[in-house]
Motif scaffolding. Sequence first.
Motif, mmCIF file in Angstrom:
data_model
loop_
_atom_site.group_PDB
_atom_site.id
_atom_site.type_symbol
_atom_site.label_atom_id
_atom_site.label_comp_id
_atom_site.label_asym_id
_atom_site.label_seq_id
_atom_site.Cartn_x
_atom_site.Cartn_y
_atom_site.Cartn_z
ATOM 1 N N THR A 14 -16.795 44.048 -63.315
ATOM 2 C CA THR A 14 -16.720 44.803 -61.931
ATOM 3 C C THR A 14 -17.509 46.040 -61.759
ATOM 4 O OG1 THR A 14 -14.281 44.013 -61.886
ATOM 5 C CG2 THR A 14 -14.822 45.977 -60.687
ATOM 6 N N HIS A 18 -20.266 46.706 -58.989
ATOM 7 C CA HIS A 18 -20.070 47.880 -58.213
ATOM 8 C C HIS A 18 -21.597 48.770 -58.249
ATOM 9 C CE1 HIS A 18 -19.028 52.017 -57.320
ATOM 10 N NE2 HIS A 18 -18.003 51.721 -56.547
ATOM 11 N N LEU A 63 -22.701 39.784 -53.857
ATOM 12 C CA LEU A 63 -21.438 39.961 -52.849
ATOM 13 C C LEU A 63 -20.674 38.804 -52.962
ATOM 14 C CD1 LEU A 63 -19.936 41.836 -50.812
ATOM 15 C CD2 LEU A 63 -21.225 40.578 -48.977
ATOM 16 N N ARG A 66 -19.037 38.903 -56.271
ATOM 17 C CA ARG A 66 -18.116 40.166 -56.326
ATOM 18 C C ARG A 66 -16.841 39.732 -55.892
ATOM 19 N NH1 ARG A 66 -19.224 46.404 -55.045
ATOM 20 N NH2 ARG A 66 -17.252 46.994 -55.504
ATOM 21 N N LEU A 67 -16.906 39.218 -54.609
ATOM 22 C CA LEU A 67 -15.654 38.503 -54.037
ATOM 23 C C LEU A 67 -14.892 37.848 -54.706
ATOM 24 C CD1 LEU A 67 -16.967 38.763 -50.553
ATOM 25 C CD2 LEU A 67 -15.315 40.329 -51.324
ATOM 26 N N ARG A 70 -13.422 39.474 -57.730
ATOM 27 C CA ARG A 70 -11.970 40.080 -57.203
ATOM 28 C C ARG A 70 -11.086 39.592 -57.365
ATOM 29 N NH1 ARG A 70 -10.890 45.079 -54.860
ATOM 30 N NH2 ARG A 70 -9.251 44.826 -53.395
ATOM 31 N N GLN A 94 -12.686 50.755 -48.663
ATOM 32 C CA GLN A 94 -13.037 49.459 -49.262
ATOM 33 C C GLN A 94 -13.360 48.314 -48.477
ATOM 34 O OE1 GLN A 94 -10.497 48.113 -52.586
ATOM 35 N NE2 GLN A 94 -12.389 48.229 -54.071
ATOM 36 N N TRP A 95 -12.182 47.902 -47.775
ATOM 37 C CA TRP A 95 -12.372 46.374 -46.954
ATOM 38 C C TRP A 95 -13.167 46.837 -45.832
ATOM 39 C CZ3 TRP A 95 -11.147 42.386 -49.347
ATOM 40 C CH2 TRP A 95 -10.269 42.392 -50.251
ATOM 41 N N TYR A 98 -16.520 46.159 -47.651
ATOM 42 C CA TYR A 98 -16.579 44.602 -47.859
ATOM 43 C C TYR A 98 -17.074 43.884 -46.494
ATOM 44 C CZ TYR A 98 -14.799 44.434 -52.688
ATOM 45 O OH TYR A 98 -14.760 44.696 -54.022
ATOM 46 N N GLY A 99 -16.256 44.286 -45.415
ATOM 47 C CA GLY A 99 -16.466 43.660 -44.230
ATOM 48 C C GLY A 99 -17.804 43.897 -43.520
ATOM 49 N N MET A 101 -20.775 44.634 -45.326
ATOM 50 C CA MET A 101 -21.743 44.141 -45.951
ATOM 51 C C MET A 101 -21.860 42.757 -45.813
ATOM 52 S SD MET A 101 -21.130 45.687 -50.261
ATOM 53 C CE MET A 101 -19.394 45.931 -50.210
ATOM 54 N N LEU A 102 -20.724 41.978 -45.388
ATOM 55 C CA LEU A 102 -20.721 40.412 -45.192
ATOM 56 C C LEU A 102 -21.436 40.366 -43.593
ATOM 57 C CD1 LEU A 102 -17.247 39.157 -46.070
ATOM 58 C CD2 LEU A 102 -19.265 38.181 -46.947
#
Length: 191
Positions: A14, A18, A63, A66-67, A70, A94-95, A98-99, A101-102
């Motif tokens: 992790t 990161h 990514l 990582r998902l 996680r 954090q979310w 992630y959103g 980055m996607l």
Amino acid sequence: MQWRNSSDRFGLVTGSLHWLMALLVIGLTALGLWMTSLTYYSPYYTSAPSWHKSLGLVFAALLVLRLIWRAATPSPGHLASHKNWERLLASGAQWLMYGAMLLIVTSGYLISTAKGSGVSLFGWFEVPALVSGLPEQADVAGAVHYWLALGLLALAGLHALGALKHHLIDKDNTLRRMLGMRLLNATENGK
């Protein structure tokens, strides 16, 4: 340091994901801004976008990894000393990251495949163009890519400031848990 997350700290996988992704976010943003300023006569006019695309594909793979990681390895809980608003803000940021980055990865792919060409990964192989020819695909995806990249950089900056606040002002284990440092006090973690 253990490979997997534990109840009180992040594991090596992790933490490595990161920090590597943090470096890539900064590097890809800097490279992206620099390459868009290049003129046709620059010696980097074609190589800079190639590097950006290849590193973007590496970032996309990290990514996804990582998902998956996680989901397979739950993160340690918030520290008992964290206030409720800090927990909500940290989880929300954090979310959002992630959103973002996607969407950045997806929009970058849509920019690169707008004319039907695949995306080369350092010349080793090509990721095929599965979506191309949409109306104004490159322009719309380009605007999304640009603004979300800047937004992600701003969110990451706030994330870093929050970690520094916890480390320097609150003097808690928030940052220590991600760096693999010795924890200050095991009872602080809500055990």
